[in-house]
Design a protein around this motif. Structure first.
Motif, short mmCIF file in Angstrom:
data_model
loop_
_atom_site.label_atom_id
_atom_site.label_comp_id
_atom_site.label_asym_id
_atom_site.label_seq_id
_atom_site.Cartn_x
_atom_site.Cartn_y
_atom_site.Cartn_z
N LEU A 105 72.95 84.89 -68.80
CA LEU A 105 72.60 84.54 -67.42
C LEU A 105 71.61 83.38 -67.42
O LEU A 105 71.78 82.42 -66.66
N GLY A 106 70.61 83.45 -68.27
CA GLY A 106 69.64 82.35 -68.37
C GLY A 106 70.31 81.05 -68.76
O GLY A 106 70.02 79.98 -68.21
N CYS A 107 71.24 81.14 -69.69
CA CYS A 107 71.99 79.97 -70.12
C CYS A 107 72.84 79.43 -68.97
O CYS A 107 72.95 78.21 -68.77
N ALA A 108 73.43 80.32 -68.17
CA ALA A 108 74.25 79.90 -67.04
C ALA A 108 73.42 79.23 -65.95
O ALA A 108 73.96 78.47 -65.15
N ILE A 109 72.14 79.50 -65.93
CA ILE A 109 71.25 78.85 -64.96
C ILE A 109 70.74 77.53 -65.52
O ILE A 109 70.62 76.53 -64.80
N CYS A 110 70.45 77.48 -66.80
CA CYS A 110 69.93 76.29 -67.47
C CYS A 110 70.98 75.19 -67.61
O CYS A 110 70.71 74.00 -67.35
#
Length: 146
Positions: A105-110
């Motif tokens: 999820l963090g990667c999908a936001i970054c």
């Protein structure tokens, strides 16, 4: 996890990525980013949980990364593809970092932050800030004495 840790920190990481890349001069910055997104495309290979689709995705991103050696647009597209892959892994419970449940999820936001920077040509944020905040001489008007 807090809102800041989950949602704000990945955005800041994306901005930090673009800022640090601003230290690299062109055309090396573009080529470096092509290599980086190519590596990111293979991030799920060792346990992403989607079987042969992991290889198909890696081939697709590798193609975009190769084209990205000469095109910021392809690098941006590759980061957007990686964003979609992050979402798929988050929804299916196969995070990019196995012991960090929200890592995909963090990667999908970054990743979209990085993609946006790439899609506008990967400009040096340092140069943009320098130009924006540099002291400019005050304008003098040409008023003719009558």
């Amino acid at each position: 996890m807090s809102f800041v840790t989950t949602y704000v920190t990945p955005i800041l990481i994306g901005l930090l990525y673009a800022l640090l890349n601003s230290l690299i001069r062109e055309p090396h910055r573009r080529r470096f980013n092509a290599v980086m997104v190519g590596g990111a495309g293979a991030a799920y290979l060792s346990g992403g949980g989607l079987g042969g689709w992991e290889f198909a995705f890696t081939i697709l991103v590798t193609y975009c990364a190769f084209r990205g050696l000469e095109s910021w647009r392809f690098i941006g597209i590759a980061w957007l593809l990686h964003t979609l892959w992050d979402v798929v892994h988050h929804v299916n419970g196969h995070p990019i970092i196995p012991f960090a449940d929200l890592s995909s999820l963090g990667c999908a936001i970054c990743d979209p932050v990085i993609a946006l920077w790439c899609l506008v040509g990967g400009p040096s944020l340092i140069d943009l800030a320098r130009n924006r905040f540099s002291r400019r001489p005050a304008r003098t008007s040409d008023v003719s004495a009558t």
